[in-house]
Motif scaffolding. Sequence first.
Motif, PDB file in Angstrom:
ATOM      1  N   LEU A   1      -2.366  -0.376   2.690  1.00  0.00           N
ATOM      2  CA  LEU A   1      -3.761  -0.106   2.981  1.00  0.00           C
ATOM      3  C   LEU A   1      -3.997   0.136   4.473  1.00  0.00           C
ATOM      4  CD1 LEU A   1      -5.417  -2.750   0.634  1.00  0.00           C
ATOM      5  CD2 LEU A   1      -5.182  -0.301   0.232  1.00  0.00           C
ATOM      6  N   GLY A   2      -3.269  -0.591   5.312  1.00  0.00           N
ATOM      7  CA  GLY A   2      -3.480  -0.457   6.748  1.00  0.00           C
ATOM      8  C   GLY A   2      -2.880   0.797   7.346  1.00  0.00           C
ATOM      9  N   ALA A   3      -1.768   1.276   6.793  1.00  0.00           N
ATOM     10  CA  ALA A   3      -1.056   2.409   7.389  1.00  0.00           C
ATOM     11  C   ALA A   3      -1.104   3.664   6.532  1.00  0.00           C
ATOM     12  CB  ALA A   3       0.401   2.012   7.646  1.00  0.00           C
ATOM     13  N   TRP A   4      -1.916   3.669   5.483  1.00  0.00           N
ATOM     14  CA  TRP A   4      -1.988   4.817   4.564  1.00  0.00           C
ATOM     15  C   TRP A   4      -2.487   6.062   5.297  1.00  0.00           C
ATOM     16  CZ3 TRP A   4      -0.926   4.956  -0.727  1.00  0.00           C
ATOM     17  CH2 TRP A   4      -1.329   6.114  -1.400  1.00  0.00           C
ATOM     18  N   PRO A   5      -1.891   7.249   5.007  1.00  0.00           N
ATOM     19  CA  PRO A   5      -0.694   7.469   4.177  1.00  0.00           C
ATOM     20  C   PRO A   5       0.560   7.379   5.036  1.00  0.00           C
ATOM     21  CG  PRO A   5      -1.620   9.578   4.808  1.00  0.00           C
ATOM     22  CD  PRO A   5      -2.497   8.513   5.442  1.00  0.00           C
ATOM     23  N   LEU A   6       1.615   6.837   4.496  1.00  0.00           N
ATOM     24  CA  LEU A   6       2.888   6.803   5.197  1.00  0.00           C
ATOM     25  C   LEU A   6       3.996   7.212   4.234  1.00  0.00           C
ATOM     26  CD1 LEU A   6       4.054   3.111   5.804  1.00  0.00           C
ATOM     27  CD2 LEU A   6       2.327   3.729   4.151  1.00  0.00           C
TER      28      LEU A   6
ATOM     29  N   ALA B   1       4.978   6.603  -9.624  1.00  0.00           N
ATOM     30  CA  ALA B   1       5.132   6.908 -11.050  1.00  0.00           C
ATOM     31  C   ALA B   1       3.969   6.369 -11.879  1.00  0.00           C
ATOM     32  CB  ALA B   1       6.447   6.336 -11.566  1.00  0.00           C
ATOM     33  N   ASP B   2       3.330   5.311 -11.410  1.00  0.00           N
ATOM     34  CA  ASP B   2       2.166   4.746 -12.103  1.00  0.00           C
ATOM     35  C   ASP B   2       0.923   5.421 -11.536  1.00  0.00           C
ATOM     36  OD1 ASP B   2       0.082   3.185 -13.098  1.00  0.00           O
ATOM     37  OD2 ASP B   2       1.267   1.337 -13.041  1.00  0.00           O
ATOM     38  N   THR B   3       0.513   6.515 -12.142  1.00  0.00           N
ATOM     39  CA  THR B   3      -0.540   7.342 -11.556  1.00  0.00           C
ATOM     40  C   THR B   3      -1.864   6.607 -11.405  1.00  0.00           C
ATOM     41  OG1 THR B   3      -0.989   8.234 -13.761  1.00  0.00           O
ATOM     42  CG2 THR B   3       0.506   9.494 -12.344  1.00  0.00           C
ATOM     43  N   ASP B   4      -2.211   5.771 -12.366  1.00  0.00           N
ATOM     44  CA  ASP B   4      -3.468   5.031 -12.256  1.00  0.00           C
ATOM     45  C   ASP B   4      -3.418   4.039 -11.093  1.00  0.00           C
ATOM     46  OD1 ASP B   4      -4.465   6.392 -14.404  1.00  0.00           O
ATOM     47  OD2 ASP B   4      -3.989   4.820 -15.872  1.00  0.00           O
ATOM     48  N   LEU B   5      -2.302   3.345 -11.002  1.00  0.00           N
ATOM     49  CA  LEU B   5      -2.139   2.390  -9.908  1.00  0.00           C
ATOM     50  C   LEU B   5      -2.186   3.110  -8.560  1.00  0.00           C
ATOM     51  CD1 LEU B   5      -1.401  -0.338  -8.642  1.00  0.00           C
ATOM     52  CD2 LEU B   5       0.993   0.119  -9.209  1.00  0.00           C
ATOM     53  N   TYR B   6      -1.467   4.200  -8.471  1.00  0.00           N
ATOM     54  CA  TYR B   6      -1.399   4.951  -7.216  1.00  0.00           C
ATOM     55  C   TYR B   6      -2.790   5.442  -6.815  1.00  0.00           C
ATOM     56  CZ  TYR B   6       1.018   7.761  -3.676  1.00  0.00           C
ATOM     57  OH  TYR B   6       1.488   8.280  -2.495  1.00  0.00           O
ATOM     58  N   ALA B   7      -3.557   5.885  -7.789  1.00  0.00           N
ATOM     59  CA  ALA B   7      -4.913   6.358  -7.510  1.00  0.00           C
ATOM     60  C   ALA B   7      -5.794   5.221  -6.998  1.00  0.00           C
ATOM     61  CB  ALA B   7      -5.512   6.976  -8.762  1.00  0.00           C
ATOM     62  N   GLU B   8      -5.616   4.027  -7.551  1.00  0.00           N
ATOM     63  CA  GLU B   8      -6.391   2.875  -7.091  1.00  0.00           C
ATOM     64  C   GLU B   8      -6.063   2.538  -5.640  1.00  0.00           C
ATOM     65  OE1 GLU B   8      -6.939  -0.865  -9.024  1.00  0.00           O
ATOM     66  OE2 GLU B   8      -6.665   0.002 -11.006  1.00  0.00           O
ATOM     67  N   ILE B   9      -4.767   2.536  -5.327  1.00  0.00           N
ATOM     68  CA  ILE B   9      -4.348   2.219  -3.953  1.00  0.00           C
ATOM     69  C   ILE B   9      -4.926   3.247  -2.993  1.00  0.00           C
ATOM     70  CG2 ILE B   9      -2.369   1.989  -2.409  1.00  0.00           C
ATOM     71  CD1 ILE B   9      -0.727   1.173  -4.927  1.00  0.00           C
ATOM     72  N   ARG B  10      -4.808   4.523  -3.365  1.00  0.00           N
ATOM     73  CA  ARG B  10      -5.313   5.580  -2.492  1.00  0.00           C
ATOM     74  C   ARG B  10      -6.821   5.440  -2.290  1.00  0.00           C
ATOM     75  NH1 ARG B  10      -3.293   9.789  -4.890  1.00  0.00           N
ATOM     76  NH2 ARG B  10      -5.069  10.091  -6.290  1.00  0.00           N
ATOM     77  N   ALA B  11      -7.548   5.144  -3.353  1.00  0.00           N
ATOM     78  CA  ALA B  11      -9.004   5.027  -3.254  1.00  0.00           C
ATOM     79  C   ALA B  11      -9.406   3.890  -2.323  1.00  0.00           C
ATOM     80  CB  ALA B  11      -9.602   4.819  -4.640  1.00  0.00           C
ATOM     81  N   MET B  12      -8.732   2.729  -2.450  1.00  0.00           N
ATOM     82  CA  MET B  12      -9.091   1.626  -1.567  1.00  0.00           C
ATOM     83  C   MET B  12      -8.696   1.931  -0.129  1.00  0.00           C
ATOM     84  SD  MET B  12      -8.320  -2.490  -1.759  1.00  0.00           S
ATOM     85  CE  MET B  12      -9.659  -2.775  -2.913  1.00  0.00           C
ATOM     86  N   ALA B  13      -7.528   2.536   0.071  1.00  0.00           N
ATOM     87  CA  ALA B  13      -7.099   2.882   1.423  1.00  0.00           C
ATOM     88  C   ALA B  13      -8.088   3.839   2.069  1.00  0.00           C
ATOM     89  CB  ALA B  13      -5.700   3.487   1.394  1.00  0.00           C
TER      90      ALA B  13
END
Length: 816
Positions: A568-573, A615-627
């Motif tokens: 979250l702090g360094a997104w995107p890396l 690979a977990d698209t839903d999870l990845y989308a959640e991380i990206r949204a919060m970041a």
Amino acid sequence: MSAHSDPRDGSTNGSMNRSATPTSTYRLQLGPGFGLAEAADLLEHLYRLGVGAVYLSPILTATPGSDHGYDVVDPTRVSEALGGERAHAELAARAHALGMGVVIDIVPNHMSVARPDANPWWWDVLTHGRDSVYARCFDVDFDSGPILVPVLGDDGDDGRAALAELTLADGHLVYFDKRFPLAPDTYTPGDSAADVHERQHYRLVSWRRGDSELNYRRFFDVDHLAAVRVEEPGVFDATHAEILRWAAQDGADGLRVDHVDGLSDPGGYLRRLAERFDGWIVVEKILAPGESLPDSWPVAGTTGYDALREICGVFVDPEAEPVLTALARERGVPTDTGAIDHQARSHAAAELLRAEVRRIAALLAEGEGGADGDRRGGKERGEEENSRDAENRREAVAELLTSFDVYRSYLPEAESAWARAVRTAAERRPDLEPVLKTVDRAVREDPRGELARRVQQTSGMVVAMGTENTAFYRGTRFVALNEVGGDPARFGVDPASFHEANLRREAAEPRTMTALSTHDTKRSEDVRARLAALSEIPEDFADAVRRWSARAPLPEPSLDLLGWQTLLGAWPLSEERLVEYLLKAAREARLGTSWTAQDPDFEDRIRDWPARLRADTDLYAEIRAMAESLRQPGWSNSLGQKAVQLLGPGVPDVYQGTELWDLSLVDPDNRRPVDHRARAALLARIEQGWRPPVDESGAAKLHLLRTCLNTRRELGPAGYLPLTAQGSSAAHALAFARTTRGSRQPALAVVATRLPLTLADAGGWGDTVLPLPSGPGEWTDRLTGRTIAPTRMDGLTTAHLAEVLDTYPVAVLVRE
């Protein structure tokens, strides 16, 4: 030192005065592809930014291929790999022509011995042993036998098989790519390499023996960095002749002294240096909260980790502490910072620095009139080492080294820090109290003696290796606090404490350096700024971690919590950067793998983690949204931090590249090449009148930095007056005022936004106003160019923050 130096140092516009203090510094990390010539080509750009002095990483000759310069092999020459003395002289001349100073990082504590053939002094010591003319330069215990050189491979046989790999070639002993010298008359044709090896003043031994048996003092636990005895006047002269020549020939206006705590007598060293160098001197010294430098040190101050802790901390929401503490405990992450520290420091003392502890214990034994410990040989030494008394001495020394609440004490000054450490050690280990009393008595009786010096030298290493390098990777409750010089036990800094620290800095050390990012920080200022925003939504983060960890956990709790915060702090890396960082973090923590005992399965799970997330698209989308939700408030915090650093008390340092958003992690990630060309293009647009929006380009930060540094260079701010907002959102304003050159009343005010997410939830600034210092003239915001229309309220001149901060979350107000 700059065209507009600090008037408190007696300099005048346009003049060069080595005793002057730079208005600011810009740190450049030199190395392959970016040497002194490239740094010189950047000077005009830095001057246009408003920089007062260029601040260079070490430039003395380092190990071939060095990418940082801290592994000096020859202190008598400027590195030819960086361009040599001619390039250094040209850089200094160009800087001075612009009215800028030159500050250089120096490394007095140690030299590199990784390549013995590259270090002429160490080569001579290996060749001639204690008879070498350079023997006194290194802290070697010659009485203990041959110098142990821990380079041999070890498959569990103590390096015996590796000894068979030794060969003789060109008059040297050769072990793979390393060459070692032969003492005179120790080789005749036909001799075997093994026999010749036994005749030398050194012994090549297993790499595993370095921590426990090494008989030369190191930098921390790094075997290839041998400590230098600069406390000896002759050694000081030899190691500093080139540095002092720079001063005599206008090649250096200031010095940054690396790792001052590693020196035998830091105060004596600094007094000797200041007698010979009349420029600005700052020391790399980490101060605990409330600690100050010894009064006898003739230096301007530190390199700014104390300021970093305060500036970053004031943007953290303390209300997040109970939520994040509960999350950490729920996940199995320890939260007792004192216990985490002690455990990590104990490991550092008992394992990583075992050789140093044994040497101190042997000195204690000698003082008691007992056996010589490490200076004895054969059966007698073995009996002493195995005795209970010897073990008690080693345990007492180790416990004492772990018990300091500062990095080290400086006796006979700061006696209270020493007394607290002895008392704490005795409380933890009452069974060792008699030995600890003996140590205490011996040190107090001779505070400048070898026992006292070695205990103090080693305590700093134990704290750094235990706390910074281990505990900060274990207690990962909220990693924005886990910074060099940080204090994870204190969840942020309240505004009153922030102002108090600035008042103290302005009164006691107005010439000290301040910093937000350095080549040693665990994460950049902009990563910490995003994490500060995360502290405003702790419940959302906690819920997310529970969901995410259930689907794609990292293989150890502390690392798992660190991993989500890092994302979250360094997104995107990139995946490569993320994996390299997490591997380093895991090895430093030593909870599932380590540098010396790597677990392939554990580390493979780390390497696979980014792919699992993707690979977990839903999870990845959640991380990206919060970041992405943290970007805007993170930018606000970044600009706020930078404004209060650049125009607050002290000399602000800008780490290379951080004039734009920089989401770097710990070294070597933060030493990546900087695209100065892109920054120059943006600067040109700003100089033409462009006032950039706060967006992903980072140009707004560049605009702020240029505005602040040029304002500082022009106006020479001094004094410090906290300003307190009034109204419904007053707690979200952080502001102060300063006098300027020629003014008797405050004529410069800095305003920053705190806790921007909570502010937005409250509806913004609303009726909040900021009282400004009274006096003639109009206030203008140099970021927007607008004149502020103040109003009178209760006899005060006030500015509406909704107006002042409608374009940027910060303001630089000057009474024209």
